[in-house]
Design a protein around this motif. Structure first.
Motif, PDB file in Angstrom:
ATOM      1  N   SER A 226     -17.620 -17.358  32.815  1.00 32.06           N
ATOM      2  CA  SER A 226     -16.193 -18.725  33.227  1.00 32.06           C
ATOM      3  C   SER A 226     -17.431 -20.077  31.724  1.00 32.06           C
ATOM      4  O   SER A 226     -16.134 -19.980  31.744  1.00 32.06           O
ATOM      5  CB  SER A 226     -15.943 -18.965  34.847  1.00 32.06           C
ATOM      6  OG  SER A 226     -17.542 -20.072  34.734  1.00 32.06           O
ATOM      7  N   THR A 228     -18.077 -22.717  31.316  1.00 31.55           N
ATOM      8  CA  THR A 228     -17.965 -24.736  31.874  1.00 31.55           C
ATOM      9  C   THR A 228     -16.559 -24.573  32.317  1.00 31.55           C
ATOM     10  O   THR A 228     -15.662 -25.406  32.744  1.00 31.55           O
ATOM     11  CB  THR A 228     -18.324 -26.158  31.180  1.00 31.55           C
ATOM     12  OG1 THR A 228     -17.231 -25.603  29.745  1.00 31.55           O
ATOM     13  CG2 THR A 228     -19.475 -25.580  30.491  1.00 31.55           C
ATOM     14  N   GLY A 229     -15.767 -23.195  32.773  1.00 27.65           N
ATOM     15  CA  GLY A 229     -14.168 -22.887  32.991  1.00 27.65           C
ATOM     16  C   GLY A 229     -13.397 -23.065  32.426  1.00 27.65           C
ATOM     17  O   GLY A 229     -11.997 -23.666  32.321  1.00 27.65           O
ATOM     18  N   ALA A 245     -14.479 -18.720  39.216  1.00 23.14           N
ATOM     19  CA  ALA A 245     -14.687 -18.331  38.289  1.00 23.14           C
ATOM     20  C   ALA A 245     -16.731 -18.705  38.391  1.00 23.14           C
ATOM     21  O   ALA A 245     -17.335 -18.481  39.266  1.00 23.14           O
ATOM     22  CB  ALA A 245     -14.972 -20.022  37.951  1.00 23.14           C
ATOM     23  N   VAL A 246     -16.454 -17.523  37.958  1.00 21.00           N
ATOM     24  CA  VAL A 246     -18.153 -16.827  37.968  1.00 21.00           C
ATOM     25  C   VAL A 246     -18.997 -16.564  36.752  1.00 21.00           C
ATOM     26  O   VAL A 246     -18.674 -16.175  35.807  1.00 21.00           O
ATOM     27  CB  VAL A 246     -18.396 -15.197  38.061  1.00 21.00           C
ATOM     28  CG1 VAL A 246     -17.101 -14.521  37.692  1.00 21.00           C
ATOM     29  CG2 VAL A 246     -19.681 -14.703  38.439  1.00 21.00           C
ATOM     30  N   ASP A 247     -20.204 -17.323  36.576  1.00 23.18           N
ATOM     31  CA  ASP A 247     -20.814 -17.174  35.716  1.00 23.18           C
ATOM     32  C   ASP A 247     -22.199 -17.182  35.646  1.00 23.18           C
ATOM     33  O   ASP A 247     -23.008 -17.345  36.863  1.00 23.18           O
ATOM     34  CB  ASP A 247     -20.565 -18.404  34.912  1.00 23.18           C
ATOM     35  CG  ASP A 247     -21.416 -18.374  33.540  1.00 23.18           C
ATOM     36  OD1 ASP A 247     -19.883 -17.686  32.252  1.00 23.18           O
ATOM     37  OD2 ASP A 247     -22.490 -18.643  32.937  1.00 23.18           O
ATOM     38  N   LEU A 253     -22.201 -23.989  35.364  1.00 20.68           N
ATOM     39  CA  LEU A 253     -21.074 -23.967  36.852  1.00 20.68           C
ATOM     40  C   LEU A 253     -21.112 -25.297  37.116  1.00 20.68           C
ATOM     41  O   LEU A 253     -20.210 -25.441  37.065  1.00 20.68           O
ATOM     42  CB  LEU A 253     -21.875 -23.154  37.375  1.00 20.68           C
ATOM     43  CG  LEU A 253     -21.655 -21.633  37.261  1.00 20.68           C
ATOM     44  CD1 LEU A 253     -21.634 -20.535  38.196  1.00 20.68           C
ATOM     45  CD2 LEU A 253     -19.835 -21.198  37.478  1.00 20.68           C
ATOM     46  N   GLU A 254     -22.529 -26.452  37.127  1.00 17.78           N
ATOM     47  CA  GLU A 254     -22.479 -27.749  37.407  1.00 17.78           C
ATOM     48  C   GLU A 254     -21.297 -28.043  36.467  1.00 17.78           C
ATOM     49  O   GLU A 254     -20.500 -29.316  36.949  1.00 17.78           O
ATOM     50  CB  GLU A 254     -23.845 -28.163  37.275  1.00 17.78           C
ATOM     51  CG  GLU A 254     -24.636 -28.279  38.014  1.00 17.78           C
ATOM     52  CD  GLU A 254     -23.901 -28.042  39.856  1.00 17.78           C
ATOM     53  OE1 GLU A 254     -23.321 -29.113  39.745  1.00 17.78           O
ATOM     54  OE2 GLU A 254     -23.970 -27.339  41.053  1.00 17.78           O
ATOM     55  N   GLY A 256     -19.044 -26.830  35.319  1.00 19.49           N
ATOM     56  CA  GLY A 256     -17.393 -26.422  35.821  1.00 19.49           C
ATOM     57  C   GLY A 256     -17.040 -27.590  36.428  1.00 19.49           C
ATOM     58  O   GLY A 256     -15.905 -27.621  36.386  1.00 19.49           O
ATOM     59  N   LYS A 257     -17.750 -27.956  37.725  1.00 20.11           N
ATOM     60  CA  LYS A 257     -17.098 -28.080  38.991  1.00 20.11           C
ATOM     61  C   LYS A 257     -16.976 -29.346  38.012  1.00 20.11           C
ATOM     62  O   LYS A 257     -15.569 -30.456  38.506  1.00 20.11           O
ATOM     63  CB  LYS A 257     -18.480 -28.737  39.491  1.00 20.11           C
ATOM     64  CG  LYS A 257     -18.837 -27.463  40.446  1.00 20.11           C
ATOM     65  CD  LYS A 257     -20.217 -27.787  41.424  1.00 20.11           C
ATOM     66  CE  LYS A 257     -20.088 -25.947  41.904  1.00 20.11           C
ATOM     67  NZ  LYS A 257     -21.731 -26.078  42.179  1.00 20.11           N
ATOM     68  N   TRP A 270     -17.071 -22.016  42.307  1.00 20.75           N
ATOM     69  CA  TRP A 270     -17.762 -21.237  41.325  1.00 20.75           C
ATOM     70  C   TRP A 270     -18.151 -20.571  41.599  1.00 20.75           C
ATOM     71  O   TRP A 270     -19.586 -20.708  42.998  1.00 20.75           O
ATOM     72  CB  TRP A 270     -18.691 -23.177  40.626  1.00 20.75           C
ATOM     73  CG  TRP A 270     -16.682 -23.731  40.474  1.00 20.75           C
ATOM     74  CD1 TRP A 270     -17.004 -24.680  41.132  1.00 20.75           C
ATOM     75  CD2 TRP A 270     -16.696 -24.210  39.191  1.00 20.75           C
ATOM     76  NE1 TRP A 270     -15.830 -25.264  40.011  1.00 20.75           N
ATOM     77  CE2 TRP A 270     -15.848 -25.131  39.273  1.00 20.75           C
ATOM     78  CE3 TRP A 270     -16.706 -24.032  37.734  1.00 20.75           C
ATOM     79  CZ2 TRP A 270     -14.820 -25.367  38.130  1.00 20.75           C
ATOM     80  CZ3 TRP A 270     -15.791 -23.546  36.654  1.00 20.75           C
ATOM     81  CH2 TRP A 270     -15.048 -24.319  36.896  1.00 20.75           C
ATOM     82  N   GLU A 272     -22.787 -18.708  41.050  1.00 17.55           N
ATOM     83  CA  GLU A 272     -23.360 -18.276  40.244  1.00 17.55           C
ATOM     84  C   GLU A 272     -23.757 -16.633  40.375  1.00 17.55           C
ATOM     85  O   GLU A 272     -24.564 -16.604  42.242  1.00 17.55           O
ATOM     86  CB  GLU A 272     -24.447 -19.112  40.471  1.00 17.55           C
ATOM     87  CG  GLU A 272     -26.167 -19.340  39.587  1.00 17.55           C
ATOM     88  CD  GLU A 272     -26.289 -20.662  39.712  1.00 17.55           C
ATOM     89  OE1 GLU A 272     -26.272 -20.592  40.305  1.00 17.55           O
ATOM     90  OE2 GLU A 272     -27.542 -20.365  39.085  1.00 17.55           O
TER      91      GLU A 272
END
Ligand SMILES: C[S@@+](CC[C@H](N)C(=O)[O-])C[C@H]1O[C@@H](n2cnc3c(N)ncnc32)[C@H](O)[C@@H]1O
Length: 391
Positions: A226, A228-229, A245-247, A253-254, A256-257, A270, A272
């Motif tokens: 993902s 940053t989404g 969302a997976v990365d 991911l931070e 992305g949130k 999210w 990880e």
């Protein structure tokens, strides 16, 4: 200026506007070449073919910038090409203030990438020859963009292969750690110094928009790899009930949130994890989704890596198809230069056979319009995606 002659037979592809000359294709040099210097390219008999720059230490020894005898490589030519690149981007309706301004060979400036993020530009050199024009490039960018800052990002492959010296940092003005861009009706935080690539995967803009036509309110969606989404936010925006969302990157991911909050959205999960393990786990648990998007990083950095890469894509397709509901949609992408659209279609065909799930292709998407590709180099259409419906 240094002159080279190519071996008999090589002139045809150059006359056909193929801009690369491999080292073994060179028959003779007028003197010992220096890394990065300009060169006149001639056929074996001495007739003019083009102007380029040379790096005798690498396999793609010469990159041609001009096939026109009247147009030698000068700072003015570089400035003109940057202006042309800008004029083209101005015409495009891409609905974002973030775009690729210069796409290397695609803008007749091999070795130069320039991405624009609102008021900032990020420059990446991928060849030694182009890096020698740094000052001209920066002043041309200042002239056309009037940016607040220009940042130079290091391309690790170019540093290793081409021997470029790069000190990451601002080349002009000031560049903050983060800036916010908009794409369609969503905002994204871009971390220029620490983000992947120059900060964002601009090439997937059209695909991120396309996913909106597939998601319906109440859907269950999965964004695999993902970052940053990019896809996850678009899915949520369309009213998906559940988005996962997976990365592998905690930093992505931070961000992305924070992107989710910035856009007034909530409820994205999210995760990880290694996408391969995560997909296997979802499959084991019998989970099913309405829309699954799988956008992995490049698996084939060179042509020798293709067989292994194909195994990776096949595994992703197998898992993806198994967890897509009947009547649901799945997209698989490859951004590998060495993986063709045909490869991707074959892998999907095998996966469909193996998992006994019939699919129909509903769309193909490619790198967005600000990433033009070279007719004579089909691989420069590096990003391809196939969207299927599981019937
Ligand atoms: C092509 S980018 C995805 C871009 C994203 N779809 C977007 O629109 O912004 C690939 C992503 O895969 C992540 N990645 C690389 N290897 C991974 C793995 N084994 N498992 C999960 N994520 C991985 C990278 O961190 C990167 O964010």
């Amino acid at each position: 200026m240094l002159q080279i002659r190519v071996k008999p037979g090589i002139e045809d592809k150059i006359r056909g506007f193929f801009p690369w000359i491999y080292r073994p294709e060179i028959a003779s040099y007028s003197r010992k070449p220096k890394k990065g210097e300009l060169v006149v390219v001639r056929d074996f008999g001495g007739k003019f073919l083009g102007y380029g720059y040379i790096n005798p230490e690498v396999s793609i020894a010469v990159r041609i910038l001009s096939f026109d005898k009247e147009e030698p490589i000068t700072p003015d030519l570089i400035r003109k090409r940057i202006k042309q690149a800008y004029e083209y981007r101005k015409r495009l309706y891409i609905n974002s203030n973030a775009y690729r301004l210069v796409h290397s060979e695609g803008d007749l400036l091999p070795g130069l990438i320039v991405d624009v993020y609102g008021e900032y530009a990020v420059v990446e050199f991928t060849t030694y020859g182009m890096s020698r024009f740094k000052d001209t490039i920066v002043s041309a960018l200042v002239e056309v963009l009037r940016p607040k800052g220009i940042y130079e990002k290091a391309n690790q492959t170019a540093i290793k292969v081409e021997g470029i010296e790069v000190k990451e940092g601002a080349l002009y003005g000031e560049v903050p750690q983060e800036t916010i861009i908009w794409e369609h009706d969503l905002k994204f935080i871009i971390n220029i110094p620490e983000g992947q690539k120059t900060g964002f995967f601009l090439d997937q803009r059209n695909a991120r928009k396309f996913v909106r036509s597939l998601v319906e309110p109440g859907d269950r969606c999965l964004d695999v790899f993902s970052h940053t989404g990019g896809f996850a936010l678009n899915m949520k925006k369309m009213g998906a009930k559940e988005v996962v969302a997976v990365d592998l990157s905690g930093l992505a991911l931070e961000v992305g949130k924070r992107n989710e909050k910035l856009n007034g959205l909530s409820g994205i999960k999210w995760v990880e994890a290694n996408a391969f393990d995560f997909l296997r786990e979802l499959d084991r648990k019998g989970e099913k989704f309405d829309v699954v998007v799988i956008d992995p990083p490049s698996f084939a950095k060179n042509r020798h890596a293709v067989p292994n890469a194909l195994r990776g894509y096949k595994e992703l397709c197998v898992r993806g198809l198994r967890i897509t509901k009947t009547g649901g949609y799945m997209a698989i992408f490859s951004c590998s230069f060495h993986i063709t659209e045909q490869h991707l279609l074959e892998v999907l065909t095998q996966a469909s056979y193996d998992v006994r799930r019939q699919v129909r292709v509903i769309a193909k998407t490619f790198q967005d319009l600000d990433h033009p590709w070279i007719l004579q180099m089909p691989n420069t259409l590096y990003l391809k995606g196939v969207w299927v419906e599981v019937v």
